[in-house]
Enzyme design. Structure first.
Site, PDB file in Angstrom:
ATOM      1  CG  ASP A   1      -4.465  -9.838   5.430  1.00 32.35           C
ATOM      2  OD1 ASP A   1      -5.236  -9.198   4.706  1.00 32.35           O
ATOM      3  OD2 ASP A   1      -3.773 -10.791   5.023  1.00 32.35           O
TER       4      ASP A   1
ATOM      5  CD  GLU B   1      -9.652  -9.606   4.634  1.00 29.56           C
ATOM      6  OE1 GLU B   1      -9.923  -9.533   3.437  1.00 29.56           O
ATOM      7  OE2 GLU B   1      -8.657 -10.226   5.064  1.00 29.56           O
TER       8      GLU B   1
HETATM    9  C1  BGC Z   1      -5.886  -8.577   1.757  1.00 29.58           C
HETATM   10  C2  BGC Z   1      -5.425  -8.834   0.369  1.00 29.58           C
HETATM   11  C3  BGC Z   1      -4.351  -9.900   0.429  1.00 29.58           C
HETATM   12  C4  BGC Z   1      -4.830 -11.145   1.165  1.00 29.58           C
HETATM   13  C5  BGC Z   1      -3.698 -12.036   1.561  1.00 29.58           C
HETATM   14  C6  BGC Z   1      -6.543  -9.907   2.047  1.00 29.58           C
HETATM   15  O1  BGC Z   1      -7.414  -9.908   2.971  1.00 29.58           O
HETATM   16  O2  BGC Z   1      -6.768  -7.505   1.901  1.00 29.58           O
HETATM   17  O3  BGC Z   1      -4.962  -7.681  -0.255  1.00 29.58           O
HETATM   18  O4  BGC Z   1      -4.015 -10.261  -0.864  1.00 29.58           O
HETATM   19  O5  BGC Z   1      -5.495 -10.807   2.327  1.00 29.58           O
HETATM   20  O6  BGC Z   1      -2.933 -11.437   2.558  1.00 29.58           O
END
Ligand code: BGC
Length: 522
Positions: free
Chosen positions: A204, A259
């Site tokens: 994340d 991500e």
């Molecule tokens: C996740 C979100 C989240 C955010 C903070 C993002 O990349 O996919 O759902 O709210 O990160 O953790």
């Protein structure tokens, strides 16, 4: 046959745990629920599941606020349930990727509680990013102008006057990745789950871990730009080199996908160096409008971005953070059926592309975004922080309808209200209703995924563009040709024998808002 290693051409299904299936009857999805529905994923024909966070959490951001990285929230089950899930996933011939949230913890994490109780300047505070306010009599202005991605400032002040950074909600304090204890703790956490048998991690906010030491103002620049002080700082790559060594220490092709939002291909490629991450999400398709030229452009750019790295591209149309694509493709005009027709056609594009595809739960049912949730039901911090100004992401997180004709549609036991209300009209969208209907979205997903499995061993890792009319996009990968028509008028198909189409053909004409897979010889 699959390409080796498995993730290079895998279809991965994102399970938003809280909304997938409720095994314990409390109105929220859980690990037992996931276990009970693995047959659906096997029948669908995906290769792997990605589980969103299931760790102990106050759920200030749906679990992306983790209070204990080595546990399971009692709402979602126990560690024994997790171990049983890993075993069952593997017994079904599937792989398991879990979400890891290293940029921030929950404000209930023991480290943050300790930091709040400790004096300014103490080692406990140094695990997070505490700063004094701007110079001035009381330091009452935040240390800099960084915004939270959820709205408002990225800083919150404690009673003792210090401010802490949170790029997301107030309840998600950012960790200080320059502190060696943070680094070693997370390597240990990775090992904890690798030892339990997970096949990989979705990281994340992977680009945000290390902030520029100057904490300089953005001064009007977009906070996401890589040339700015927040994302993709050079030091973040050291972290992933160390993580890669951890993963490589295990057998069985364990992997990590980041991500990573970047504003350029060079930056993206840095994450894919051979000693860093195996994959990064490429959000280009998800961001593209319904247009053949836009799709062609993003496919070209996405392939060019990964080409120098040797990594396989990744594709995604929807996730727990975005408006469901069926609904996106209906906008701005809402013509009945157009979103569903386009979503089917988009699937043929997605699955014909080289690399791996990430599906989001419910897209196989053609679920729309739920736009009319009652205000009182909405939980997303984006909704809360904007005081209702922005709808937030609850509309794509409504629980899945499995069976029956009324809420909770088999999501949980009859009579138990799900954590977000489900539309009454979903009776025709349940897995049960669609499984017995050969013209359903579910039947189409199953057929397309099964066909991709049969073909995949013969598909080269690159593609050849074919000449196409302006509203269409044609390309070929060995024996498979994809034809997609985003226009209103029919277009003549390229050569080949139709294998699968999203709408009936008129002779060799492909209608508008439709796609076809063709078998090509030689
Ligand atoms: C996740 C979100 C989240 C955010 C903070 C993002 O990349 O996919 O759902 O709210 O990160 O953790």
């Amino acid at each position: 046959m699959t390409v080796s290693p498995w993730w290079r051409d895998a279809v991965v299904y994102e399970v938003y745990v809280r909304s997938f299936a409720d095994g314990n009857g409390d109105g929220e999805g859980d690990l037992r629920g996931v276990r009970s529905r693995l047959g659906h994923l096997r029948d669908l024909g995906v290769d792997a599941l990605w589980l969103t966070p299931f760790y102990p959490s106050p759920l200030a951001d749906g679990g992306y606020d983790v209070a204990d990285y080595r546990g399971v929230d009692p709402r979602f089950g126990t560690l024994d349930d997790f171990d049983a899930l890993v075993a069952d996933v593997h017994a079904h011939g599937l792989r398991l990727i879990i979400d890891i949230v290293p940029n921030h913890t929950s404000d209930r994490h023991p480290w943050f509680r300790e930091a709040v109780g400790a004096p300014p300047g103490s080692p406990a505070r140094d695990r997070y990013i505490f700063r004094r306010g701007r110079p001035g009599p009381d330091g009452e202005d935040p240390p800099n102008d960084w915004p939270s991605a959820f709205g408002g400032p990225a800083w919150t002040r404690l009673p003792d006057g210090e401010w802490y950074l949170h790029l997301f909600a107030t309840e998600q304090p950012d960790l200080n990745w320059r502190d060696p204890t943070v680094r070693s703790e997370f390597e240990d956490i990775l090992r904890f789950w690798l030892d339990r048998g997970v096949d990989g991690f979705r990281i994340d906010v992977a680009a945000g871990l290390v902030k520029d030491a100057s904490f300089r103002d953005l001064a009007g620049r977009d906070h996401r730009v890589v040339s700015g002080p927040i994302y993709s700082r050079p030091e973040v790559h050291e972290i992933y080199r160390r993580w890669r060594r951890v993963l490589d220490g295990y057998g069985g092709d364990r992997m990590a996908i980041g991500e990573v939002w970047t504003d350029g291909p060079e930056e993206l490629a840095r994450y894919l160096r051979p000693d860093e991450l195996h994959q990064v999400f490429q959000f280009d398709l998800q961001l593209a409008p319904w247009s053949a030229s836009a799709f062609r452009e993003v496919v070209l750019a996405a392939l060019a971005a990964v080409a120098p790295t040797g990594a396989a591209p990744t594709w995604v149309l929807s996730s727990h953070d975005s408006v469901r694509h069926r609904t996106r493709y209906e906008r701005p005009l809402s013509m009945p059926g157009v979103g569903t027709a386009r979503a089917k056609a988009a699937l043929l594009l997605l699955l014909a592309l080289p690399g791996s595809a990430y599906l989001y739960q419910g897209e196989e049912l053609g679920l729309p975004e739920v736009t009319d949730l009652p205000d009182g039901a909405r939980q997303d911090p984006i909704w809360k922080r904007s005081r209702g100004g922005l709808p937030g992401r609850d509309g794509c997180r409504v629980p899945l309808p499995w069976s029956g004709t009324e809420e909770p549609f088999g999501f949980g036991p009859p009579g138990v209200r799900p954590w977000l209300p489900m539309p009454a009209g979903w009776a025709s969208l349940t897995v049960e209703a669609q499984a017995s209907d050969p013209s359903s979205m579910l039947a189409f997903y199953r057929e397309a995924l099964a066909m991709r499995r049969t073909l995949r061993g013969d598909l080269p890792e690159d593609l050849t563009w074919l000449d196409a009319p302006e509203t269409a996009l044609f390309f070929r990968r060995g024996p498979l040709t994809l034809a997609l028509n985003c226009g209103d008028h029919p277009v003549r198909l390229p050569p080949g024998r139709p294998l699968l189409t999203t709408a009936p053909l008129y002779g060799d004409l492909l209608p508008g808002d439709a796609a076809a897979w063709l078998r090509t010889r030689g």
